[in-house]
Design an enzyme around this catalytic site. Structure first.
Site, PDB file in Angstrom:
ATOM      1  N   GLN A  56       0.838  -1.202   0.000  1.00 50.06           N
ATOM      2  CA  GLN A  56       0.000   0.000   0.000  1.00 50.06           C
ATOM      3  C   GLN A  56       0.871   1.250   0.000  1.00 50.06           C
ATOM      4  O   GLN A  56       1.965   1.253   0.580  1.00 50.06           O
ATOM      5  CB  GLN A  56      -0.979  -0.042   1.184  1.00 50.06           C
ATOM      6  CG  GLN A  56      -0.520   0.663   2.450  1.00 50.06           C
ATOM      7  CD  GLN A  56      -1.404   1.846   2.765  1.00 50.06           C
ATOM      8  OE1 GLN A  56      -1.807   2.574   1.868  1.00 50.06           O
ATOM      9  NE2 GLN A  56      -1.692   2.056   4.028  1.00 50.06           N
ATOM     10  N   GLY A  96      -8.223   1.069   4.817  1.00 49.41           N
ATOM     11  CA  GLY A  96      -8.585   1.148   6.236  1.00 49.41           C
ATOM     12  C   GLY A  96      -7.482   0.733   7.194  1.00 49.41           C
ATOM     13  O   GLY A  96      -7.751   0.397   8.348  1.00 49.41           O
ATOM     14  N   GLU A  97      -6.213   0.781   6.750  1.00 50.61           N
ATOM     15  CA  GLU A  97      -5.123   0.348   7.639  1.00 50.61           C
ATOM     16  C   GLU A  97      -5.032   1.221   8.893  1.00 50.61           C
ATOM     17  O   GLU A  97      -4.725   0.731   9.977  1.00 50.61           O
ATOM     18  CB  GLU A  97      -3.785   0.367   6.899  1.00 50.61           C
ATOM     19  CG  GLU A  97      -2.641  -0.139   7.774  1.00 50.61           C
ATOM     20  CD  GLU A  97      -1.312  -0.246   7.051  1.00 50.61           C
ATOM     21  OE1 GLU A  97      -0.275  -0.279   7.732  1.00 50.61           O
ATOM     22  OE2 GLU A  97      -1.315  -0.283   5.802  1.00 50.61           O
ATOM     23  N   ARG A  98      -5.319   2.517   8.745  1.00 51.31           N
ATOM     24  CA  ARG A  98      -5.260   3.418   9.905  1.00 51.31           C
ATOM     25  C   ARG A  98      -6.269   2.983  10.974  1.00 51.31           C
ATOM     26  O   ARG A  98      -5.964   2.953  12.162  1.00 51.31           O
ATOM     27  CB  ARG A  98      -5.519   4.853   9.450  1.00 51.31           C
ATOM     28  CG  ARG A  98      -5.476   5.880  10.569  1.00 51.31           C
ATOM     29  CD  ARG A  98      -5.500   7.286   9.979  1.00 51.31           C
ATOM     30  NE  ARG A  98      -5.833   8.256  10.991  1.00 51.31           N
ATOM     31  CZ  ARG A  98      -7.062   8.664  11.269  1.00 51.31           C
ATOM     32  NH1 ARG A  98      -8.095   8.174  10.590  1.00 51.31           N
ATOM     33  NH2 ARG A  98      -7.288   9.555  12.212  1.00 51.31           N
ATOM     34  N   ARG A  99      -7.501   2.631  10.540  1.00 51.32           N
ATOM     35  CA  ARG A  99      -8.523   2.160  11.475  1.00 51.32           C
ATOM     36  C   ARG A  99      -8.083   0.851  12.133  1.00 51.32           C
ATOM     37  O   ARG A  99      -8.294   0.633  13.329  1.00 51.32           O
ATOM     38  CB  ARG A  99      -9.843   1.953  10.719  1.00 51.32           C
ATOM     39  CG  ARG A  99     -10.681   3.203  10.594  1.00 51.32           C
ATOM     40  CD  ARG A  99     -11.771   3.025   9.539  1.00 51.32           C
ATOM     41  NE  ARG A  99     -11.253   3.313   8.200  1.00 51.32           N
ATOM     42  CZ  ARG A  99     -11.714   2.768   7.090  1.00 51.32           C
ATOM     43  NH1 ARG A  99     -12.706   1.888   7.143  1.00 51.32           N
ATOM     44  NH2 ARG A  99     -11.213   3.095   5.934  1.00 51.32           N
ATOM     45  N   GLU A 130      -7.817   6.298  -2.112  1.00 53.59           N
ATOM     46  CA  GLU A 130      -8.334   6.563  -0.766  1.00 53.59           C
ATOM     47  C   GLU A 130      -7.440   7.534  -0.014  1.00 53.59           C
ATOM     48  O   GLU A 130      -7.902   8.488   0.600  1.00 53.59           O
ATOM     49  CB  GLU A 130      -8.446   5.254   0.027  1.00 53.59           C
ATOM     50  CG  GLU A 130      -9.060   5.484   1.408  1.00 53.59           C
ATOM     51  CD  GLU A 130      -8.720   4.390   2.408  1.00 53.59           C
ATOM     52  OE1 GLU A 130      -9.479   4.231   3.361  1.00 53.59           O
ATOM     53  OE2 GLU A 130      -7.689   3.724   2.232  1.00 53.59           O
ATOM     54  N   ARG A 134      -8.225  11.530   1.072  1.00 49.64           N
ATOM     55  CA  ARG A 134      -8.206  11.909   2.488  1.00 49.64           C
ATOM     56  C   ARG A 134      -6.928  12.636   2.874  1.00 49.64           C
ATOM     57  O   ARG A 134      -6.684  12.892   4.048  1.00 49.64           O
ATOM     58  CB  ARG A 134      -8.389  10.655   3.351  1.00 49.64           C
ATOM     59  CG  ARG A 134      -9.749  10.020   3.101  1.00 49.64           C
ATOM     60  CD  ARG A 134      -9.943   8.733   3.850  1.00 49.64           C
ATOM     61  NE  ARG A 134     -11.213   8.121   3.452  1.00 49.64           N
ATOM     62  CZ  ARG A 134     -11.650   6.956   3.908  1.00 49.64           C
ATOM     63  NH1 ARG A 134     -10.930   6.279   4.769  1.00 49.64           N
ATOM     64  NH2 ARG A 134     -12.810   6.475   3.508  1.00 49.64           N
TER      65      ARG A 134
END
Length: 305
Positions: A56, A96-99, A130, A134
């Site tokens: 990523q 969604g790695e941060r989540r 993504e 963001r």
């Protein structure tokens, strides 16, 4: 005639839902008005079965931002499911790695996910889109992602631009940053330099020159306009010599002050263009000369021991 594949940029919302009604507080801090509803295809999986995608684009995560999200997740859980794909015996994160990181830190045992099946190229595109939408990527991460799409998936710059809903000029200018010296690129990642500074430095072909000026930008807090003016002078051999001389003079002044604090008396450095020079240590009495002597001897003994 073959149908041209469309980019994922404008259709990303259908893959990564941006809103979800729930009781309590959203991750963005706003209050929802409806009760919690599951997303279509959403399921809970063990967090130990979920792993990030090593390819990523995003490599750096802001610590303060992660802590804020962790606090929110502790209170209200993960309000937006991760987008994943099944990979052998685990789920690989597409978005969604941060989540996921914040949920692990918050001690969650399970996370909501939506499982989709994508190709390697689509996964890279989605991760890139993504993060761009963001504003999560630093300029170098973004440039590296564009480069990967071009080199590994044989896309042209205009095709990359179409997929991420950017102009070709934006993509081209972004990738030009990769021509900078690696240490300068790291300064951009560390937010020691802005992209404006970086673009100005691109006009210098010599990477050592890029490093010297990049350090000066940071040390002296120079504006982009100051840098552009400085580069014009730098390209003038006579001006460049004067700039280097000024840099050395600044260095010698700093060394003189440090030596003065150690010796307890005035110290002068006299340099020559050949790189040679001499150091003068002043004293004003025999007692002070004796003090200087013992100070030097104590330093020498310390080095020998």
């Amino acid at each position: 005639m073959a149908v041209r594949k469309k980019g994922l940029g404008k259709g990303l919302d259908s893959l990564i839902p941006n809103t979800r009604s729930t009781q309590g507080k959203k991750e963005d801090g706003k209050k929802p008005e409806e009760k919690e509803e599951k997303m279509p295809g959403e399921q809970l999986v063990k967090i130990t079965k979920v792993e990030p995608n090593r390819e990523q684009p995003r490599k750096h995560f802001d610590e303060d931002s992660l802590m804020e999200l962790e606090d929110s997740i502790r209170q209200f859980g993960v309000l937006q499911p991760l987008l994943v794909r099944k990979n052998k015996d685990y789920y690989e994160i597409i978005a969604g790695e941060r989540r996921w990181r914040a949920a692990k830190r918050a001690g969650l045992k399970e996370v909501p996910v939506i499982v989709k099946d994508f190709s390697e190229q689509e996964i890279l595109e989605i991760g890139l889109i993504e993060n761009i939408q963001r504003e999560n990527l630093n300029p170098i991460e973004e440039a590296m992602a564009y480069k990967k799409l071009i080199e590994e998936f044989h896309l042209k710059q205009d095709e990359v631009a179409e997929r991420v809903s950017k102009s070709r000029t934006v993509v081209t200018n972004s990738m030009r940053l990769l021509k900078l010296d690696e240490k300068v690129q790291q300064m951009i990642i560390d937010e020691m330099l802005t992209t404006g500074h970086a673009r100005a430095l691109l006009s210098l072909e010599n990477k050592e020159d890029q490093q010297i000026l990049a350090n000066r930008i940071f040390d002296e807090k120079l504006s982009v306009r100051d840098v552009e003016k400085l580069i014009k002078e730098w390209k003038n051999p006579k001006k460049k010599k004067e700039i280097i001389k000024e840099k050395h003079a600044f260095l010698y002044e700093d060394l003189e002050e440090k030596m003065k604090s150690v010796m307890g008396t005035k110290v002068s450095i006299h340099s020559k263009s050949s790189g040679k020079g001499k150091i003068e240590i002043e004293y004003y009495s025999e007692e002070e000369l004796e003090h200087v002597f013992y100070k030097i001897m104590s330093i020498k003994r310390g080095e020998e021991s």
